[in-house]
Design an enzyme around this catalytic site. Structure first.
Site, PDB file in Angstrom:
ATOM      1  N   ARG A  21       0.824  -1.201   0.000  1.00 54.36           N
ATOM      2  CA  ARG A  21       0.000   0.000   0.000  1.00 54.36           C
ATOM      3  C   ARG A  21       0.860   1.254   0.000  1.00 54.36           C
ATOM      4  O   ARG A  21       2.050   1.205   0.263  1.00 54.36           O
ATOM      5  CB  ARG A  21      -0.989  -0.021   1.152  1.00 54.36           C
ATOM      6  CG  ARG A  21      -0.346  -0.161   2.499  1.00 54.36           C
ATOM      7  CD  ARG A  21      -1.381   0.032   3.598  1.00 54.36           C
ATOM      8  NE  ARG A  21      -0.872  -0.530   4.834  1.00 54.36           N
ATOM      9  CZ  ARG A  21      -1.316  -1.655   5.362  1.00 54.36           C
ATOM     10  NH1 ARG A  21      -2.261  -2.347   4.788  1.00 54.36           N
ATOM     11  NH2 ARG A  21      -0.801  -2.097   6.490  1.00 54.36           N
ATOM     12  N   GLY A  22       0.229   2.354  -0.289  1.00 51.76           N
ATOM     13  CA  GLY A  22       0.952   3.603  -0.476  1.00 51.76           C
ATOM     14  C   GLY A  22       1.227   3.732  -1.970  1.00 51.76           C
ATOM     15  O   GLY A  22       1.688   2.777  -2.604  1.00 51.76           O
ATOM     16  N   ALA A  23       0.908   4.922  -2.505  1.00 54.63           N
ATOM     17  CA  ALA A  23       0.980   5.104  -3.956  1.00 54.63           C
ATOM     18  C   ALA A  23       2.375   4.815  -4.508  1.00 54.63           C
ATOM     19  O   ALA A  23       2.522   4.229  -5.584  1.00 54.63           O
ATOM     20  CB  ALA A  23       0.543   6.521  -4.311  1.00 54.63           C
ATOM     21  N   GLY A  24       3.414   5.215  -3.784  1.00 55.36           N
ATOM     22  CA  GLY A  24       4.782   5.003  -4.260  1.00 55.36           C
ATOM     23  C   GLY A  24       5.118   3.524  -4.355  1.00 55.36           C
ATOM     24  O   GLY A  24       5.626   3.043  -5.378  1.00 55.36           O
ATOM     25  N   ARG A  65      -6.101  -1.891  -8.373  1.00 59.00           N
ATOM     26  CA  ARG A  65      -6.605  -0.756  -7.591  1.00 59.00           C
ATOM     27  C   ARG A  65      -7.102   0.290  -8.561  1.00 59.00           C
ATOM     28  O   ARG A  65      -6.306   0.859  -9.303  1.00 59.00           O
ATOM     29  CB  ARG A  65      -5.483  -0.113  -6.755  1.00 59.00           C
ATOM     30  CG  ARG A  65      -5.135  -0.672  -5.382  1.00 59.00           C
ATOM     31  CD  ARG A  65      -6.258  -0.822  -4.402  1.00 59.00           C
ATOM     32  NE  ARG A  65      -6.641   0.361  -3.644  1.00 59.00           N
ATOM     33  CZ  ARG A  65      -5.992   0.812  -2.585  1.00 59.00           C
ATOM     34  NH1 ARG A  65      -4.895   0.253  -2.156  1.00 59.00           N
ATOM     35  NH2 ARG A  65      -6.454   1.866  -1.932  1.00 59.00           N
ATOM     36  N   CYS A 131      -2.452   9.444   7.927  1.00 59.85           N
ATOM     37  CA  CYS A 131      -2.186   8.206   7.194  1.00 59.85           C
ATOM     38  C   CYS A 131      -0.690   7.884   7.186  1.00 59.85           C
ATOM     39  O   CYS A 131       0.056   8.371   8.039  1.00 59.85           O
ATOM     40  CB  CYS A 131      -2.750   8.302   5.769  1.00 59.85           C
ATOM     41  SG  CYS A 131      -2.855   6.689   4.939  1.00 59.85           S
ATOM     42  N   SER A 133       2.573   7.985   4.564  1.00 61.64           N
ATOM     43  CA  SER A 133       3.117   8.315   3.257  1.00 61.64           C
ATOM     44  C   SER A 133       4.625   8.283   3.389  1.00 61.64           C
ATOM     45  O   SER A 133       5.194   8.949   4.258  1.00 61.64           O
ATOM     46  CB  SER A 133       2.644   9.704   2.832  1.00 61.64           C
ATOM     47  OG  SER A 133       3.621  10.330   2.015  1.00 61.64           O
ATOM     48  N   ALA A 135       6.738   9.520   1.328  1.00 62.24           N
ATOM     49  CA  ALA A 135       7.269  10.839   0.976  1.00 62.24           C
ATOM     50  C   ALA A 135       7.119  11.814   2.149  1.00 62.24           C
ATOM     51  O   ALA A 135       8.064  12.511   2.518  1.00 62.24           O
ATOM     52  CB  ALA A 135       6.554  11.375  -0.259  1.00 62.24           C
ATOM     53  N   ASP A 200      -2.265  10.559  -2.951  1.00 61.31           N
ATOM     54  CA  ASP A 200      -2.557   9.399  -3.770  1.00 61.31           C
ATOM     55  C   ASP A 200      -2.574   9.841  -5.226  1.00 61.31           C
ATOM     56  O   ASP A 200      -1.930   9.254  -6.071  1.00 61.31           O
ATOM     57  CB  ASP A 200      -3.905   8.794  -3.369  1.00 61.31           C
ATOM     58  CG  ASP A 200      -4.021   7.389  -3.909  1.00 61.31           C
ATOM     59  OD1 ASP A 200      -3.413   6.498  -3.292  1.00 61.31           O
ATOM     60  OD2 ASP A 200      -4.674   7.191  -4.936  1.00 61.31           O
ATOM     61  N   LYS A 236       2.380  11.014  -9.276  1.00 64.63           N
ATOM     62  CA  LYS A 236       1.076  11.030  -8.609  1.00 64.63           C
ATOM     63  C   LYS A 236       0.103  11.980  -9.322  1.00 64.63           C
ATOM     64  O   LYS A 236      -1.058  12.071  -8.963  1.00 64.63           O
ATOM     65  CB  LYS A 236       1.216  11.516  -7.158  1.00 64.63           C
ATOM     66  CG  LYS A 236       2.267  10.792  -6.330  1.00 64.63           C
ATOM     67  CD  LYS A 236       1.688   9.583  -5.675  1.00 64.63           C
ATOM     68  CE  LYS A 236       2.672   8.838  -4.814  1.00 64.63           C
ATOM     69  NZ  LYS A 236       2.988   9.482  -3.557  1.00 64.63           N
TER      70      LYS A 236
END
Lengths: 330, 317
Positions: A21-24, A65, A131, A133, A135, A200, A236
């Protein structure tokens, strides 16, 4: 039906179930999956067949996703290698090289964002983050190492408690962190100097799509005149939003909030579990990318610079070997 | 029953008003001995307990003040009847305030609420009895998650509701017409002390131009704030957020703050529904004057009453 190497299926499953999980991380895993797909291709050494096979792999990954824009951006970045008119062997190498390049750039982006973002943190700051992240955490850790951070408040982030991952992440880096429930962000805001969150997806108007609750954290910050920084790698940013596409908000399983037996006993209660919300650009003071700090309203600049090649095709409506539409359906 | 919920720190807890009923019951029990000393002892224990666990709960604080004053002036004479009449008064005021709030809800309204409030429940009950159609978004209301109890109550009433995490309030606010919330205390400037998240909810409602109504009978008013006292807001720690087993899975250095209440400023509140009608929060001094005959009303603090009671017992023995 193409059969893929089990590692690819494992990554796809990992993204779907939020183990990854996590966009990166999702983006890097997607690039990794495509790299493995190219490496483990065992069909005829024909460029067309290879393209088709890679296409199938890309579709499989994209379906995991629906909302993480980093996912199609990563896939698209890697698949761009297939546009070149090369023989099978070179084509395969090009795909692998581009996947590796994406992963390398992505990790490098986090480091750069950490450096740039840390400069924006004031001396002796109390920072709040929502949350988890990578970054945003890197900005905080970098600033902490510069002696700028006194304390971090991390929200629990229901239903999945990603805040506990943030707490662990920061504790491992020695940063003093206190967890608070999501409901208490306005209560705690008067102690906070700056808010740093991840992203995200960033839309072309500078709106931020991020973990549900982000928009009310930034609203509470705005009310208290606390600055809000968004740490976001350039992948992103969503090219599709330039042509007016909406970013779909994923609803996840209600059992993430309450157990199934509770839901079964309450037929008149619908448990709604949206994963993301949208923060308007006016609540964001700056977006910190690896290319530099931009006001959210200048998001279009990043999109033109970074995805100019994709934008042209999207605007022309040329059906790509992998189209963005596949990824935003559902 | 729901083992898994305890991992999330779900806990049953008294609403501000049901806390008063529990208090009255306990005093009734000790008064049945007919021994003033024991009643005063019990009274002091209850004062201590409230000031420790629920120092913002003005329903209880005001009830204790009234009961203390009664004991001072009349002792145990007619005490049982007094307790019963006090209980009836609280119960009636809560219903009346609910009735006033219910009048503001029209057919087809979509409401949002937080936490679990007896008087807000009664608003829902009255609306159902009147046959009005409405739906409710319910925030789970961490720490404690007593929003689940509100959702259960609505479920049993047959009202359609949506259970959401606290973080999703702004996401869904665009679907909502009115926010209906309870209060732990009301300050003299009209600020509302409510379950933590109440101020966030009212901020979000205001941003979306959704009206915010507070259901709060006059017994929730903090008369102390007239003299500049601040309402004390207690906090807990990780124990309110997870089970000990979950805590074990987190690093030793893990720290958490779990605030229980927060303060919504008067300018985010559109109306306070009391047994005397619906008021702008800033008009509170007006009702107080009306009810007590003067502003500021002449009241004694719980400390003062406690000391006087001790003298009375000491002198009497």
């Amino acid at each position: 039906m193409v059969r893929f190497h089990e590692k690819i299926l494992e990554i796809a499953e990992g993204i779907r179930t939020m183990r990854i999980r996590g966009a990166g991380k999702i983006a890097r895993s997607a690039a990794e999956a495509l790299k493995i797909a190219a490496e483990t291709y065992s069909g005829e050494p024909d460029p067309e067949l290879f393209r088709k096979y890679m296409n199938e792999a890309a579709k499989l990954i994209l379906a995991t996703r629906p909302t993480a824009v980093s996912l199609p951006n990563a896939v698209y970045y890697v698949m761009y290698a297939l546009e070149s008119n090369l023989g099978f062997k070179e084509l395969r190498e090009a795909v692998i090289a581009r996947a590796e390049e994406f992963i390398r750039n992505s990790l490098e982006a986090v480091r750069k964002i950490g450096e740039i973002g840390a400069r924006r943190i004031k001396q002796d700051s109390v920072v709040l983050t929502h949350c988890h992240s990578t970054a945003a955490a890197t900005v905080i850790i970098t600033a902490y190492k510069m002696g700028k951070i006194r304390k971090v408040y991390s929200t629990e982030t229901r239903p999945f408690y990603q805040g506990r991952i943030t707490a662990r992440h920061l504790i491992e880096a020695g940063v003093p962190v206190v967890q608070v429930p999501d409901s208490s962000v306005r209560y705690i805001m008067h102690e906070v100097d700056q808010v740093v969150v991840g992203a995200d997806t960033i839309a072309s108007n500078g709106a931020l799509v991020n973990k549900v609750g982000t928009s009310q954290v930034t609203l509470a910050a705005h009310e208290a005149r606390v600055r809000v920084f968004v740490a976001a790698e350039t992948y992103k940013f969503s090219p599709m939003t330039v042509i007016g596409e909406l970013v779909p908000i994923e609803y996840r399983d209600p059992t993430e909030i309450v157990p199934k037996e509770w839901i079964d006993k309450h037929p008149n209660v619908t448990v709604l579990n949206p994963a993301f919300d949208v923060t308007p650009p006016e609540y964001i003071d700056a977006i910190i990318t690896e290319e530099g700090v931009i006001p959210p309203q200048a998001a279009i600049l990043i999109l033109m610079e970074k995805f100019g090649w994709a934008l042209e095709k999207i605007k022309q409506g040329v059906k790509q070997s992998v189209s963005f539409e596949d990824s935003i359906e559902g | 029953m729901y083992e898994e919920l305890f991992k999330h720190g779900y806990a049953k807890r008294d609403t501000g008003t049901s806390l008063v009923f529990t208090l009255i019951d306990e005093l009734r029990d000790s008064a049945s001995t007919g021994d003033l000393g024991r009643v005063v002892e019990k009274y002091k224990q209850l004062v201590e307990k409230i000031m420790r666990d629920r120092p913002a709960s003005y329903g209880a604080i005001n009830a204790l003040r009234l009961i203390g004053e009664y004991l001072l002036s009349k002792g145990l004479e007619g005490f049982m009847e007094y307790l019963d009449s006090l209980r009836r008064k609280y119960d009636r005021d809560c219903w009346e305030a609910a009735r006033v709030a219910a009048n503001r809800i029209v057919d087809g309204d979509v409401l949002i609420t937080i936490s679990n409030s007896l008087c807000v429940r009664r608003v829902f009950k009255l609306l159902v009895d009147q046959g009005r159609k409405f739906e409710v978004y319910v925030m789970e209301s961490r720490p404690g998650m007593e929003g689940l109890d509100t959702a259960s109550y609505l479920n049993d009433l047959g009202v359609k509701s949506y259970l959401i995490v606290d973080s999703a309030a702004r996401f869904f606010m665009k679907n909502v017409k009115k926010a209906v919330i309870g209060a732990e205390a009301i300050a003299v400037n009209g600020a509302i002390v409510g379950k933590v998240g109440t101020s966030l909810l009212s901020l979000i409602a205001n941003e979306a131009r959704v009206r915010v109504f507070v259901v709060a009978p006059l017994y929730k008013f903090s008369l102390e704030t007239i003299h500049g006292e601040l309402v004390k807001l207690p906090e807990g720690d990780w124990r309110l957020l997870m089970s000990p087993d979950v805590r074990k899975s987190l690093p030793n250095e893990y720290r958490a703050r779990a605030p229980l209440y927060d303060v919504a400023p008067a300018n985010y509140i559109d109306g306070i529904a009391t047994e005397y009608g619906l008021f702008a929060p800033q008009a509170i001094p007006v009702i107080i004057k009306q009810v007590y005959g003067s502003f500021p009303p002449r009241i004694r603090s719980l400390d003062e009453i406690g000391k006087l009671l001790e003298e009375k017992i000491g002198g009497g023995a």
